[in-house]
Design a protein around this motif. Structure first.
Motif, short mmCIF file in Angstrom:
data_model
loop_
_atom_site.label_atom_id
_atom_site.label_comp_id
_atom_site.label_asym_id
_atom_site.label_seq_id
_atom_site.Cartn_x
_atom_site.Cartn_y
_atom_site.Cartn_z
N GLU A 112 0.88 -1.22 -0.04
CA GLU A 112 0.09 -0.09 0.10
C GLU A 112 0.85 1.25 0.18
N ARG A 113 2.07 1.26 0.75
CA ARG A 113 2.80 2.52 0.78
C ARG A 113 3.55 2.51 -0.56
N GLU A 114 3.79 1.42 -1.12
CA GLU A 114 4.63 1.64 -2.49
C GLU A 114 3.68 2.30 -3.52
N GLU A 115 2.37 1.73 -3.41
CA GLU A 115 1.57 2.32 -4.42
C GLU A 115 1.06 3.57 -4.17
N SER A 116 1.24 4.43 -2.89
CA SER A 116 0.90 5.64 -2.55
C SER A 116 2.14 6.36 -2.99
N ILE A 117 3.36 5.92 -3.01
CA ILE A 117 4.50 6.78 -3.42
C ILE A 117 4.57 6.78 -4.88
N LEU A 118 4.04 5.72 -5.69
CA LEU A 118 3.87 5.67 -7.14
C LEU A 118 2.84 6.79 -7.39
N PHE A 119 1.96 6.93 -6.78
CA PHE A 119 0.75 7.49 -7.22
C PHE A 119 1.21 9.13 -7.00
N ALA A 120 1.88 9.25 -5.66
CA ALA A 120 2.47 10.68 -5.30
C ALA A 120 3.39 11.07 -6.59
N VAL A 121 4.37 10.21 -7.21
CA VAL A 121 5.46 10.64 -7.99
C VAL A 121 4.75 10.61 -9.28
N ALA A 122 3.87 9.89 -9.81
CA ALA A 122 2.93 10.19 -11.09
C ALA A 122 2.33 11.65 -10.94
N ASN A 123 1.93 12.17 -9.77
CA ASN A 123 1.40 13.62 -9.81
C ASN A 123 2.46 14.46 -9.42
N GLY A 124 3.69 14.34 -9.88
CA GLY A 124 4.77 15.31 -9.75
C GLY A 124 5.40 15.76 -8.29
N LYS A 125 5.11 15.02 -7.34
CA LYS A 125 5.31 15.24 -5.98
C LYS A 125 7.10 14.96 -5.74
N ASN A 126 7.68 15.92 -5.06
CA ASN A 126 9.07 15.68 -4.71
C ASN A 126 9.11 14.80 -3.26
N ASN A 127 10.34 14.37 -2.91
CA ASN A 127 10.46 13.54 -1.66
C ASN A 127 9.99 14.09 -0.44
N LYS A 128 10.13 15.65 -0.35
CA LYS A 128 9.62 16.00 0.88
C LYS A 128 8.21 16.09 0.81
N GLU A 129 7.66 16.36 -0.31
CA GLU A 129 6.00 16.28 -0.47
C GLU A 129 5.54 15.06 -0.21
N ILE A 130 6.17 14.14 -0.59
CA ILE A 130 5.64 12.63 -0.30
C ILE A 130 5.70 12.17 0.79
N THR A 183 13.29 7.61 4.52
CA THR A 183 12.44 6.44 4.21
C THR A 183 11.52 6.48 2.77
N VAL A 184 11.35 7.62 2.33
CA VAL A 184 10.87 7.73 0.96
C VAL A 184 11.76 7.42 0.03
N ARG A 185 13.15 8.11 0.25
CA ARG A 185 13.94 7.91 -0.64
C ARG A 185 14.45 6.02 -0.83
N ASN A 186 14.43 5.52 0.20
CA ASN A 186 14.81 4.13 0.26
C ASN A 186 13.54 3.37 -0.34
N ASN A 187 12.32 3.57 -0.20
CA ASN A 187 11.31 3.28 -0.89
C ASN A 187 11.20 3.35 -2.23
N LEU A 188 11.30 4.64 -2.75
CA LEU A 188 11.62 4.86 -4.05
C LEU A 188 12.66 4.00 -4.79
N SER A 189 13.92 3.71 -4.28
CA SER A 189 14.94 2.85 -4.88
C SER A 189 14.55 1.62 -4.82
N GLN A 190 14.00 0.92 -3.78
CA GLN A 190 13.27 -0.37 -4.05
C GLN A 190 12.09 -0.35 -5.03
N LEU A 191 11.60 0.64 -5.25
CA LEU A 191 10.30 0.72 -6.23
C LEU A 191 10.87 0.73 -7.75
N LEU A 192 11.95 1.32 -7.91
CA LEU A 192 12.63 1.46 -9.17
C LEU A 192 13.13 -0.02 -9.27
#
Length: 210
Positions: A151-169, A179-188
């Protein structure tokens, strides 16, 4: 200071854009050019933080110039500015990894867009955003197969798709930026994509209903 190179086949437009950008005390224009080859030459010579380039130009397109630049500088930050919101141009721009696609009529958004892509965001003009879902879902979707996103990964994916930066996420999801950076790396790694732009493409292809 954000260092920018501007390329447009109309010298008057290039100079006008230079004037607009230099009103901001945070942007320095290193030079202007008027063709695809000049875009490549100026980028490699000046190594700006952001290249702002037109698409339709005489000798070659801004997309062709971007492809050549990416061959030599894979992490180049390129923002396309055009009068044409052509679906095929948008699709190709996304596929090669440019950080933004703006319509020239949206002049007020150019300075904020340059700041956004400089800070790692992906930016699309209002007219382009309205076309993204249909453009990307026209293609064969990237399949999730056996990949399961939390659920967290999907939330981060949605936020990235809507142009939000790491601080906003981080603020939105009540997480630390680390934590956001780590999750993004794992998602990539999990989705086998190279950057935030490709994450946005993946989202629009697989989650068009959201």
């Amino acid at each position: 200071m954000i260092r920018v190179v501007i390329v447009d086949d109309d010298p008057l437009v290039a100079e006008s854009l230079k004037t607009i950008l230099e009103i901001s005390e945070e942007i320095e224009v290193l030079g202007t050019g008027n063709s695809g080859p000049e875009a490549v030459k100026l980028y490699l010579q000046e190594r700006p933080d952001v290249l702002l380039t037109d698409i339709r130009m005489g000798e070659s397109t801004g997309i062709e110039a971007a492809k050549e630049i990416f061959k030599q500088v894979p992490d180049a930050v390129i923002l396309l500015l055009t009068t044409f919101s052509d679906d095929e141009y948008i699709r190709e721009a996304l596929q090669i990894g440019v950080k933004g696609y703006l319509i020239k009529q949206e002049l007020a958004s150019i300075v904020p867009a340059i700041k956004a892509v400089y800070n790692g965001q992906t930016v699309f003009g209002t007219e382009v955003v309205g076309k993204l879902a249909s453009i990307l879902t026209d293609q064969t979707p990237q399949k999730l197969n056996n990949i399961e996103l939390s659920e967290r990964e999907e939330s981060i994916l949605f936020a990235v798709a809507n142009g939000k930066n790491n601080k906003e996420i981080a603020q939105e999801l009540f997480l630390s930026e680390g934590t956001v950076r780590n999750n993004l790396s794992q998602l990539l790694e999990k989705l086998e994509v190279r950057d935030r732009t490709q994450l946005a493409i993946f989202y629009y292809r697989n989650y068009p209903q959201k």
